[in-house]
Motif scaffolding. Structure first.
Motif, PDB file in Angstrom:
ATOM      1  N   ILE A 321     -25.922  -5.661  12.241  1.00  0.00           N
ATOM      2  CA  ILE A 321     -25.972  -4.700  11.141  1.00  0.00           C
ATOM      3  C   ILE A 321     -26.123  -5.492   9.848  1.00  0.00           C
ATOM      4  CG2 ILE A 321     -24.810  -2.808   9.955  1.00  0.00           C
ATOM      5  CD1 ILE A 321     -22.989  -2.685  12.554  1.00  0.00           C
ATOM      6  N   THR A 322     -27.270  -5.348   9.197  1.00  0.00           N
ATOM      7  CA  THR A 322     -27.545  -6.018   7.930  1.00  0.00           C
ATOM      8  C   THR A 322     -27.692  -4.950   6.858  1.00  0.00           C
ATOM      9  OG1 THR A 322     -28.757  -7.746   9.125  1.00  0.00           O
ATOM     10  CG2 THR A 322     -29.061  -7.629   6.741  1.00  0.00           C
ATOM     11  N   ALA A 323     -26.993  -5.117   5.737  1.00  0.00           N
ATOM     12  CA  ALA A 323     -27.025  -4.047   4.737  1.00  0.00           C
ATOM     13  C   ALA A 323     -26.930  -4.609   3.328  1.00  0.00           C
ATOM     14  CB  ALA A 323     -25.890  -3.061   4.986  1.00  0.00           C
ATOM     15  N   TRP A 324     -27.573  -3.909   2.411  1.00  0.00           N
ATOM     16  CA  TRP A 324     -27.516  -4.202   0.981  1.00  0.00           C
ATOM     17  C   TRP A 324     -27.253  -2.891   0.256  1.00  0.00           C
ATOM     18  CZ3 TRP A 324     -30.910  -1.761  -2.353  1.00  0.00           C
ATOM     19  CH2 TRP A 324     -30.867  -2.172  -3.708  1.00  0.00           C
ATOM     20  N   ARG A 325     -26.349  -2.936  -0.741  1.00  0.00           N
ATOM     21  CA  ARG A 325     -26.071  -1.756  -1.544  1.00  0.00           C
ATOM     22  C   ARG A 325     -25.871  -2.193  -2.994  1.00  0.00           C
ATOM     23  NH1 ARG A 325     -25.663   2.701   1.088  1.00  0.00           N
ATOM     24  NH2 ARG A 325     -25.030   3.769  -0.847  1.00  0.00           N
ATOM     25  N   ASP A 326     -26.233  -1.296  -3.929  1.00  0.00           N
ATOM     26  CA  ASP A 326     -25.898  -1.541  -5.323  1.00  0.00           C
ATOM     27  C   ASP A 326     -25.703  -0.215  -6.029  1.00  0.00           C
ATOM     28  OD1 ASP A 326     -28.379  -0.508  -6.005  1.00  0.00           O
ATOM     29  OD2 ASP A 326     -29.028  -2.247  -7.146  1.00  0.00           O
ATOM     30  N   GLY A 327     -25.109  -0.295  -7.215  1.00  0.00           N
ATOM     31  CA  GLY A 327     -24.843   0.919  -7.971  1.00  0.00           C
ATOM     32  C   GLY A 327     -24.608   0.601  -9.432  1.00  0.00           C
ATOM     33  N   SER A 328     -24.781   1.622 -10.279  1.00  0.00           N
ATOM     34  CA  SER A 328     -24.534   1.463 -11.719  1.00  0.00           C
ATOM     35  C   SER A 328     -23.980   2.772 -12.268  1.00  0.00           C
ATOM     36  CB  SER A 328     -25.819   1.079 -12.459  1.00  0.00           C
ATOM     37  OG  SER A 328     -26.802   2.095 -12.315  1.00  0.00           O
ATOM     38  N   THR A 329     -23.116   2.637 -13.261  1.00  0.00           N
ATOM     39  CA  THR A 329     -22.487   3.793 -13.895  1.00  0.00           C
ATOM     40  C   THR A 329     -22.509   3.601 -15.399  1.00  0.00           C
ATOM     41  OG1 THR A 329     -20.986   4.176 -12.032  1.00  0.00           O
ATOM     42  CG2 THR A 329     -20.360   5.123 -14.147  1.00  0.00           C
TER      43      THR A 329
END
Length: 742
Positions: A321-329
């Motif tokens: 399982i390879t994953a990338w996540r990002d977010g901004s607020t």
């Protein structure tokens, strides 16, 4: 007939059902009683469908609840926070001042402070991918097969270690048949929900899927200063995926998702006046505000994952399982709830994470097991101003936390006999964290970082970078006894661990030791349980009793500290003892009638709570003055589903009531904020055509129009505008839905 549902292989491939097997009912809250298959099924269970109702056989020696996305949609649930109504000893709320930041507590363990860099006490997974930050984690209900709630420490079977439990949001696998659906809803406050999904196969080996949702709703209240909607909703969400199965032994899935929340910020409402000035008086409606800081808010999260499974033999499977996540607020919080900048906070957050997990799974005749390794590389950063308008001062706080986490885990189960089974697991975790904190006073309204170039810089309160490493071995063991089919007794022990870190609000002037960060917290959790089916499988009962020894709990304390604004420090509070029980029952007296009852009890008590009082330099034990936050002693839910054949389909009516006892918002008593016990009454009426192609539904939530607080801030005093503000759950709403499947 007996049917092994597809998720059975999934649970074996993730290790979550490795161990002694037990009977666990699948609670279908609002399913038509004549439905031919399980509406709500736990992973790994065998479902008996010959009698046209859910009759399940699974053997998982842990306490867990499973709710299908279909049942949540039919009940009119707006998002996953509705799970707290159906699940014992669970608190899921939208964070104070936010629209899409998640606050989660299970059995007294959680994390209220959503500031960047803090680890959640209850983990959230989207499929098999751990979501490290709570921003954007209030997931809407679309393209979801089920949501699983696992209670107690997790970490020897998959993913990131978590001290209080896990919420797993499981999307649907595509398969290789064309499918499409569309759902449109209209409801109170001009609510409009539009959801579309499609699966397009390309040959026998490749399928593409897409799901898109747009949610609009006017506010429950109004910003009386700006005229903007307050408590409104404007959310766009999408998922794209592809599945490739070149052979029976290989499965590959690529999935991407994006959520954009442009709802107005929630400023809350004043609960106390500030002298005779009417601008500081509470509003007539708890959903109104007088906030003057503005109504700009934008939260975006994105993710991409690649999952691969290879069956190396009949007994051995490899999974990656390879994953990338990002977010901004980008958001604003008006703590004083007036047009003046008495206590205002503009803020921004950003985060990104990369995770890699490898698993090797073995499934033999009597021995099953999983061995895995896990890696996380994350960066969380942010900045905010604390504006104290009456003093014409601003404090800028900014910082970054880098996290690298390495783990190896294993969990193996052995069937001693057909009745006795044992399971044991062990996890090694090493976290490396580097924190950078900057905090400075300015004269002027806002700092240069947030647009005031004329602000005069003053005292630097914090400016440091430090690193710390944390490591721990955490075991798990269980034994179960199944005297007959459909009846299981089990006992288990698990140790939970959450690493320490650095307080991004740390003020070196007020608390010099903040540069050293805070320590890890641990929990030793014991559980006894029974899962069974009785009376010719018309009665299902799950019972669990638990006892937990909680040490070094990480608690955020925020207090006014003028003229610097607000001081924050993280205490490792000391010791706490938590015990209680959970009961989940379902009875199916006929094909047209079913009922369920869920009851949870939690007694959480601090034995030690050391903190600094009144500027003192020696910690004082104030355990007799502190209590666990967001942990009601009692939670309960009761529902009944009646169904009949009608007009070539089935109509089902489900009324339900959920109860929560008194809740304390913070560790210390705050009479103006703490929420008395309350009940929520819901009802849903759904007609589904034969074959399930069409559905028409009406769902009413909070029928009694109860007012209940889900969060708050407490900054009393003249210079802060006596800022005691509360945030409230939704009022009464009614939603009509039409759904079609192709």
């Amino acid at each position: 007939m007996l049917r092994l549902i597809p998720s059975a292989r999934t649970i074996l491939s993730t290790g979550a059902a490795l161990g002694a097997l037990a009977a666990m009912p699948a609670f279908a809250q609002d399913a038509p009683a004549g439905a031919p298959a399980a509406e709500e099924a736990a992973e790994g269970e065998i479902v008996v469908t010959a009698r046209r109702r859910e009759e399940s056989l699974i053997d998982v020696p842990i306490s867990m609840s499973v709710v299908t996305g279909d049942s949540l949609v039919k009940s009119g649930a707006a998002d996953i926070t509705a799970l707290q109504d159906k699940t014992p000893n669970l608190t899921l709320q939208i964070a104070r001042g936010s629209n899409s930041t998640l606050i989660a507590f299970s059995r007294g363990v959680g994390q209220q402070d959503p500031l960047w860099g803090f680890e959640p006490g209850v983990a959230l997974y989207i499929d098999d991918v751990y979501v490290a930050r709570p921003q954007g984690a209030v997931l809407d209900i679309f393209d979801v097969e089920r949501v699983e709630v696992l209670r107690g420490p997790q970490g020897t079977l998959y993913g990131r270690n978590t001290i209080g439990g896990a919420v797993k949001y499981v999307t649907r696998r595509l398969g290789h048949d064309f499918k499409a659906s569309a759902r449109a809803s209209y409801g109170s406050y001009d609510q409009v929900d539009l959801v579309g999904q499609v699966v397009v196969p390309v040959g026998d080996m490749l399928s593409f899927g897409a799901a898109v949702a747009q949610y609009w709703r006017d506010g429950f209240g109004t910003n009386l200063t700006t005229g903007a909607e307050h408590y409104n909703k404007d959310v766009f969400a999408a998922r794209l995926s592809a599945e490739f199965t070149p052979s029976d032994n290989i499965f590959v899935r690529i999935a991407g998702d994006r959520v954009l929340d442009r709802s107005n910020p929630r400023h809350g409402t004043r609960l106390l006046p500030n002298g005779a000035d009417p601008v500081y008086a509470p509003t007539a409606s708890v959903y109104d505000t007088r906030a003057g800081i503005g109504d700009e808010n934008r939260v975006e999260t994105r993710g991409l994952s690649v999952t691969g499974e290879i069956n190396l033999s009949d007994t051995l499977t490899f999974k990656t399982i390879t994953a990338w996540r990002d977010g901004s607020t980008d958001t604003v919080i008006d703590f004083d709830n007036t047009a003046l900048p008495t206590l205002d906070v503009p803020a921004e957050y950003s985060d990104r994470q990369f995770t890699q997990e490898l698993q090797l799974l073995y499934e033999g005749e009597r021995l099953q097991g999983v061995f895995g390794v896990y890696y996380l590389n994350g960066r969380a950063s942010g900045a905010f101003d604390t504006v104290v308008g009456l003093l014409n001062t601003t404090t800028l706080t900014s910082g970054t936390v880098f996290t690298k986490s390495y783990a190896a885990f294993g969990d193996f189960s052995f069937d001693i006999t057909d009745q006795f089974k044992i399971s044991a697991g062990l996890r090694y975790t090493r976290d490396e964290k580097t924190g950078t904190v900057f905090r400075r006073n300015y004269t002027g309204i806002r700092s240069p970082y947030f647009g005031n170039a004329t602000a005069v810089p003053g005292l630097i309160r914090s400016d440091y970078t430090n690193s710390r490493d944390f490591e721990k071995l955490t075991p798990r063991v269980s034994i179960s006894y199944e005297p007959r089919e459909d009846l299981n007794f089990y006992a288990s022990y698990g140790k939970g661990f959450k690493s320490g870190g650095f307080d991004m609000r740390g003020d070196v002037v007020l608390t010099p030791t903040t540069v050293n960060g805070y320590d890890p917290e641990t929990i030793d959790s014991y559980e006894l349980g029974m899962k069974g089916a009785f009376l010719d499988r018309t009665l299902f009962v799950n019972l669990a009793g638990f006892y937990s020894d909680y040490k070094d709990q990480q608690v955020t304390i925020q207090v006014p500290a003028l003229p610097s604004g607000i001081a924050s420090f993280v205490d490792n509070a000391g010791k706490g003892v938590i015990y209680g029980f959970e009961i989940e029952t379902r009875v199916v007296p006929s094909r047209n009638l079913s009922a369920s009852l869920v009851v949870g009890y939690t007694n959480a008590d601090y034995k030690e709570f050391f903190t600094f009082i009144g500027g003192g330099t020696t910690p004082v034990d104030v355990s007799d003055q502190r209590a666990f936050q967001n942990t009601p002693e009692w939670t309960a839910n009761a529902s009944v589903t009646w169904s009949e054949d009608l007009a070539g389909g089935t109509i089902a009516f489900t009324p339900s009531v959920s109860l929560r006892s008194d809740t304390q918002m913070f560790e210390f008593v705050t009479p103006a904020l703490d929420q008395d016990g309350y009940a929520l009454v819901d009802a849903a009426l759904n007609w589904t055509s034969g074959g399930g192609r069409y559905r028409i539904g009406v769902a009413a939530r909070n029928l009694t129009d109860a007012r209940y607080r889900v969060g708050g801030y407490n900054f009393p005093g003249a210079l802060t505008g006596n800022s005691v503000i509360g945030y409230y759950g939704p009022p009464r709403t009614v939603t009509g839905t039409f759904e079609v499947k192709f």
